[in-house]
Design a protein around this motif. Structure first.
Motif, mmCIF file in Angstrom:
data_model
loop_
_atom_site.group_PDB
_atom_site.id
_atom_site.type_symbol
_atom_site.label_atom_id
_atom_site.label_comp_id
_atom_site.label_asym_id
_atom_site.label_seq_id
_atom_site.Cartn_x
_atom_site.Cartn_y
_atom_site.Cartn_z
ATOM 1 N N ARG A 3 0.826 -1.205 0.000
ATOM 2 C CA ARG A 3 0.000 0.000 0.000
ATOM 3 C C ARG A 3 0.862 1.258 0.000
ATOM 4 O O ARG A 3 0.369 2.355 0.242
ATOM 5 C CB ARG A 3 -0.923 0.003 1.215
ATOM 6 N N ASP A 4 2.155 1.102 -0.241
ATOM 7 C CA ASP A 4 3.047 2.253 -0.256
ATOM 8 C C ASP A 4 2.780 3.144 -1.462
ATOM 9 O O ASP A 4 2.512 2.657 -2.565
ATOM 10 C CB ASP A 4 4.506 1.800 -0.308
ATOM 11 N N VAL A 5 2.866 4.444 -1.248
ATOM 12 C CA VAL A 5 2.957 5.395 -2.350
ATOM 13 C C VAL A 5 4.195 6.241 -2.100
ATOM 14 O O VAL A 5 4.610 6.450 -0.952
ATOM 15 C CB VAL A 5 1.703 6.282 -2.486
ATOM 16 N N ALA A 6 4.807 6.709 -3.177
ATOM 17 C CA ALA A 6 6.062 7.449 -3.073
ATOM 18 C C ALA A 6 5.808 8.942 -2.921
ATOM 19 O O ALA A 6 4.874 9.493 -3.517
ATOM 20 C CB ALA A 6 6.912 7.194 -4.311
ATOM 21 N N VAL A 7 6.640 9.587 -2.111
ATOM 22 C CA VAL A 7 6.658 11.050 -2.034
ATOM 23 C C VAL A 7 7.761 11.524 -2.971
ATOM 24 O O VAL A 7 8.944 11.423 -2.657
ATOM 25 C CB VAL A 7 6.921 11.544 -0.605
ATOM 26 N N LEU A 8 7.356 12.017 -4.131
ATOM 27 C CA LEU A 8 8.343 12.429 -5.127
ATOM 28 C C LEU A 8 8.786 13.873 -4.921
ATOM 29 O O LEU A 8 9.899 14.249 -5.298
ATOM 30 C CB LEU A 8 7.755 12.249 -6.533
ATOM 31 N N GLY A 9 7.900 14.681 -4.322
ATOM 32 C CA GLY A 9 8.260 16.082 -4.118
ATOM 33 C C GLY A 9 7.591 16.667 -2.897
ATOM 34 O O GLY A 9 6.487 16.270 -2.522
ATOM 35 N N ALA A 10 8.262 17.615 -2.246
ATOM 36 C CA ALA A 10 7.718 18.322 -1.086
ATOM 37 C C ALA A 10 8.099 19.786 -1.203
ATOM 38 O O ALA A 10 9.239 20.114 -1.570
ATOM 39 C CB ALA A 10 8.266 17.735 0.219
ATOM 40 N N ALA A 35 8.911 21.248 -8.540
ATOM 41 C CA ALA A 35 10.338 21.393 -8.849
ATOM 42 C C ALA A 35 11.160 20.348 -8.101
ATOM 43 O O ALA A 35 12.097 19.755 -8.657
ATOM 44 C CB ALA A 35 10.807 22.803 -8.493
ATOM 45 N N ASP A 36 10.797 20.088 -6.851
ATOM 46 C CA ASP A 36 11.498 19.086 -6.054
ATOM 47 C C ASP A 36 11.328 17.696 -6.667
ATOM 48 O O ASP A 36 12.247 16.872 -6.628
ATOM 49 C CB ASP A 36 10.955 19.109 -4.625
ATOM 50 N N ALA A 37 10.155 17.451 -7.258
ATOM 51 C CA ALA A 37 9.883 16.155 -7.881
ATOM 52 C C ALA A 37 10.488 16.030 -9.268
ATOM 53 O O ALA A 37 10.563 14.917 -9.816
ATOM 54 C CB ALA A 37 8.375 15.929 -7.971
#
Length: 396
Positions: A3-10, A35-37
């Motif tokens: 059930r993981d989802v990735a945090v690509l940008g913050a 931009a972070d992602a």
């Protein structure tokens, strides 16, 4: 199935009192997260906005508001309101869309332009609204409830105003190292004790301010993260947004009475504790696995209660942790290394998202002077009006 989802940008807009529209703050945070992602706005499949109830008509449809501000491109939109848990419920909605296969990339945004002074209910006579009733019947602002919580801890556990002040000292030291925080000055226990009384025993420096601010996250499927060459992203593993159980026998904001326990025995533990337990169960982790936590420190006394609610210590033992330095930067389990609401203030739709931003930066090892060494797992927790609350577990 994972059930993981990735945090690509913050991304965040600095918090303070800027006198501008919440849309401007949220758009800036969204662009920072994109931009972070390393993504363009057109690569976003869905936008989930956490609503503000103070921003006029656009505030109630925050998903579409931010999509329009960024430039219509056909993305799915969702708007969420859950009081102080709005941001976490927005994260939960985004995660559900990704896990359901409805989107690969979701932008989550929350922003607010808060009033100066106390939060108050919306105008008009609404005698069936407990938030309106507590102001009309009791004249009870939020700090009055914070003071009741503090008084209860003093009576039941023996906590002291000096214990509460240590929380502010700890959080202000962390906030001083955070360039996004509103208050970036370390304070002493003497300064806390010397600040004005707001609601006895709490003083001005024991209570968080109201602020303008914004936070945003770019979430994606694990497959999309791998496609973009991110092999080991920060992952959201659990989102808990459960409701309380009946009866509730401890007074909680905005209620003016408790449920009777004559017919039904209260459930063991608190509502806030149940939020954390549900998140741990979903994540397959426990409090002993945490490297850090971000909790909702509306007041210094309330942070001590969160230590117990999220399982860092037994009931009534929160003050022992802060006295020992366990929850400070460099301690056994740092809590609020961002500086917490003590350093940021409340920007209601943004704050739960901001907590996950901090978890992300800590787990990446990019938090600078407030970095928790070797951080591998973190939990965020908050509570809002009307039975709303959340806990999120992030890992790497």
């Amino acid at each position: 199935m994972s059930r993981d989802v990735a945090v690509l940008g913050a991304g965040m807009h600095p918090w303070g009192k800027w006198g501008r529209s919440f849309v401007e703050y949220g758009t800036a945070a969204a662009r920072a997260a994109l931009a972070d992602a390393g993504l363009s706005w057109r690569e976003v499949d869905s936008v989930v906005g956490a609503d503000t109830v103070r921003g006029g008509y656009p505030g109630y449809v925050a998903g579409a508001t931010f999509a329009q501000a960024l430039g219509w491109q056909g993305a799915r939109v969702t708007s969420v309101y859950a009081a102080c848990a709005s941001g976490a419920q927005a994260v939960g909605a985004a995660r559900a869309q990704i896990l359901a296969g409805l989107a690969d990339v979701v932008l989550v945004v929350g922003a607010d332009a808060a009033p100066k002074g106390f939060f108050a209910p919306a105008g008009g006579d609404r005698p069936d609204d407990p938030d309106w009733v507590r102001f009309r019947v009791l004249g009870a602002t939020n700090p009055a409830y914070f003071a009741l919580y503090a008084r209860r801890r003093m009576a039941v556990y023996g906590d002291t105003p000096e214990d509460f002040a240590l929380v502010k000292v700890k959080n202000s030291a962390a906030g001083a190292a955070n360039p996004l925080a509103r208050y970036r000055k370390a304070v002493t226990a003497e300064e806390v004790a010397g600040s004005a009384v707001v609601a006895d025993p709490l003083r001005l420096l024991d209570i968080c301010a109201t602020s303008d601010g914004a936070a945003a996250l770019v979430l994606c499927s694990m497959d999309f993260a791998r496609y973009r060459g991110v092999a080991d992203p920060v992952r959201i593993r659990a989102v808990s947004t459960i409701t309380p159980t009946y009866p509730r026998t401890v007074l909680d904001l905005p209620d003016i009475g408790t449920d009777s326990a004559v017919a039904v025995e209260p459930a063991p533990g608190s509502f806030r504790g149940s939020l954390a337990r549900a998140a741990y169960e979903e994540a397959g982790l426990g409090p002993g696995d945490l490297s850090l936590a971000e909790v909702y420190d509306l007041s210094t006394a309330l942070e001590l209660e969160w230590y117990e609610d999220i399982g860092l210590c037994g009931e009534g033992e929160g003050a022992k942790l802060v006295r020992a330095g366990d929850t400070a930067l460099g301690g056994r389990i740092p809590v609020n290394p961002s500086g917490g609401l003590a350093s940021f203030g409340e920007a209601v739709p943004a704050q739960a998202i901001a907590q996950v931003c901090e978890l992300t930066w800590q787990l990446r090892g990019t938090a600078g002077g407030r970095q928790v060494p070797g951080a591998r797992a973190g939990l965020s927790a908050n509570q809002g009006l009307f039975g709303h609350g959340s806990a999120i577990v992030a890992v790497r």
